[in-house]
Scaffold this active site. Structure first.
Site, PDB file in Angstrom:
ATOM      1  N   LYS A 214     -43.783 -77.952   3.815  1.00 48.32           N
ATOM      2  CA  LYS A 214     -42.472 -78.452   4.278  1.00 48.32           C
ATOM      3  C   LYS A 214     -41.316 -77.593   3.776  1.00 48.32           C
ATOM      4  CE  LYS A 214     -43.782 -82.995   5.763  1.00 48.32           C
ATOM      5  NZ  LYS A 214     -43.880 -84.423   5.528  1.00 48.32           N
ATOM      6  N   ARG A 249     -51.687 -85.365   2.619  1.00 44.76           N
ATOM      7  CA  ARG A 249     -51.795 -84.913   4.012  1.00 44.76           C
ATOM      8  C   ARG A 249     -51.490 -83.421   4.014  1.00 44.76           C
ATOM      9  NH1 ARG A 249     -48.471 -84.110   8.328  1.00 44.76           N
ATOM     10  NH2 ARG A 249     -49.256 -84.735  10.369  1.00 44.76           N
TER      11      ARG A 249
HETATM   12  N1  HH2 Z   1     -45.379 -85.475   8.024  1.00 46.79           N
HETATM   13  C1  HH2 Z   1     -45.411 -85.030   9.290  1.00 46.79           C
HETATM   14  C2  HH2 Z   1     -46.073 -85.758  10.286  1.00 46.79           C
HETATM   15  N2  HH2 Z   1     -46.723 -86.914   9.992  1.00 46.79           N
HETATM   16  N3  HH2 Z   1     -47.390 -88.513   8.392  1.00 46.79           N
HETATM   17  C3  HH2 Z   1     -47.385 -88.967   7.123  1.00 46.79           C
HETATM   18  N4  HH2 Z   1     -48.045 -90.102   6.807  1.00 46.79           N
HETATM   19  N5  HH2 Z   1     -46.726 -88.290   6.129  1.00 46.79           N
HETATM   20  C4  HH2 Z   1     -46.033 -87.140   6.363  1.00 46.79           C
HETATM   21  O1  HH2 Z   1     -45.428 -86.588   5.422  1.00 46.79           O
HETATM   22  C5  HH2 Z   1     -46.028 -86.635   7.707  1.00 46.79           C
HETATM   23  C6  HH2 Z   1     -46.721 -87.362   8.712  1.00 46.79           C
HETATM   24  C7  HH2 Z   1     -44.731 -83.745   9.635  1.00 46.79           C
HETATM   25  O2  HH2 Z   1     -45.596 -82.661   9.476  1.00 46.79           O
HETATM   26  P1  HH2 Z   1     -46.391 -81.966  10.688  1.00 46.79           P
HETATM   27  O3  HH2 Z   1     -47.272 -82.945  11.374  1.00 46.79           O
HETATM   28  O4  HH2 Z   1     -47.093 -80.791  10.155  1.00 46.79           O
HETATM   29  O5  HH2 Z   1     -45.262 -81.426  11.652  1.00 46.79           O
HETATM   30  P2  HH2 Z   1     -44.682 -81.924  13.042  1.00 46.79           P
HETATM   31  O6  HH2 Z   1     -44.070 -83.265  12.834  1.00 46.79           O
HETATM   32  O7  HH2 Z   1     -43.686 -80.863  13.413  1.00 46.79           O
HETATM   33  O8  HH2 Z   1     -45.829 -82.016  14.024  1.00 46.79           O
END
Ligand code: HH2
Length: 268
Positions: A214, A249
């Site tokens: 992040k 995660r």
């Molecule tokens: N962060 C993201 C998405 N889902 N779910 C939980 N429980 N906790 C988190 O910190 C979290 C999450 C964001 O990360 P990512 O899926 O890699 O990116 P994007 O939202 O751009 O798909």
């Protein structure tokens, strides 16, 4: 049942089947490539693979139900048929319901199960729920987020959501709460939440944390490329575990599995 061994933690692999996720958007040209990547994460030691069809990065816009179903369901089905434990990362009850029907074992809702319909998907099945805190919505959440007391406000929200899920019949072993690092939070808010994670874990709820790649890690380390933030991600993730997190995660499963092997022996 999804529960970590003593002195250890669960690893959730991130599998984004989106064109625009902040670090792995567009990584898979089709469902088969995504399925291969998810299977690989599981073989490497991820306990569960989180399939997401809608990016929630700051500034992102929502997609339609059909689009999200088209992106996620074939991947969920393919992974389940190969024995992978799958989580569905969605805020749409219909996507959650269809994924659970296809064999997903967790619903991960970044809006924290504010909708009664989302709660009933989990309550009427035996799957786990992960309720995350987000201030506002992805499109605007990083526009000057403000809290009087970020730790108190995030705890109040998540304890409320956990109580609503418990009241609907979701047993505590199926329930996870997550402070939502980077979701409507400044660098200072993220640091305060991570340093005070023991307060969030203090009631005995199972805590999940997503720090992987992040942008606050880029601010702290100077690394602008998300995929190069692996070491910072592991440092922050293990810190969260020492403060009470029971699941991380992560995008970088192999490296986190190695870190867990060492960390869990040292902390016996
Ligand atoms: N962060 C993201 C998405 N889902 N779910 C939980 N429980 N906790 C988190 O910190 C979290 C999450 C964001 O990360 P990512 O899926 O890699 O990116 P994007 O939202 O751009 O798909």
């Amino acid at each position: 049942m999804l529960s970590p061994k003593p002195s250890s933690f669960l690893i959730m692999g991130v599998l984004n089947v989106t064109p625009d996720s902040f670090s792995d958007g567009g990584a898979y040209p089709n469902a088969e490539a995504a399925m291969d990547a998810g299977l690989r994460m599981f073989e490497l030691g991820a306990d569960i693979v989180d399939v997401g069809g809608e990016s929630t990065r700051p500034g992102s816009r929502p997609i339609s139900l059909d689009e999200e179903l088209d992106r996620t369901l074939p991947v969920v089905r393919a992974l389940v048929s190969r024995g992978v434990a799958v989580s569905i990362d969605t805020s749409k009850p219909e996507v959650a319901r269809r994924a659970v029907d296809a064999g997903a074992v967790m619903v991960n809702d970044v809006t924290g199960f504010r909708s009664g319909e989302m709660i009933s998907v989990v309550a009427s099945s035996s799957v786990c729920a992960c309720a995350m805190h987000m201030r506002g919505e992805p499109r605007t959440m990083q526009t000057e987020p403000h809290y009087e007391d970020v730790v108190g406000e995030v705890c109040e929200f998540l304890f409320g959501r956990a109580d609503a899920l418990l009241a609907a019949g979701v047993e505590s072993h199926r329930l996870w709460i997550d402070p939502g690092i980077g979701f409507g939070k400044t660098l200072t808010h993220n640091l305060q939440l991570l340093r005070s994670l023991s307060v969030l874990a203090g009631r005995g709820d199972q805590v999940m944390v997503g720090v992987s790649r992040k942008s606050f890690l880029g601010t702290l380390s100077g690394e602008t490329r998300p995929a190069e933030r692996v070491a910072g991600s592991i440092a922050a993730g293990l810190f969260a575990v020492t403060q009470g997190a029971k699941a991380l995660r992560v995008h970088d499963v192999a490296q986190t599995v190695q870190a867990r092997a060492v960390w869990s022996q040292l902390s016996l």
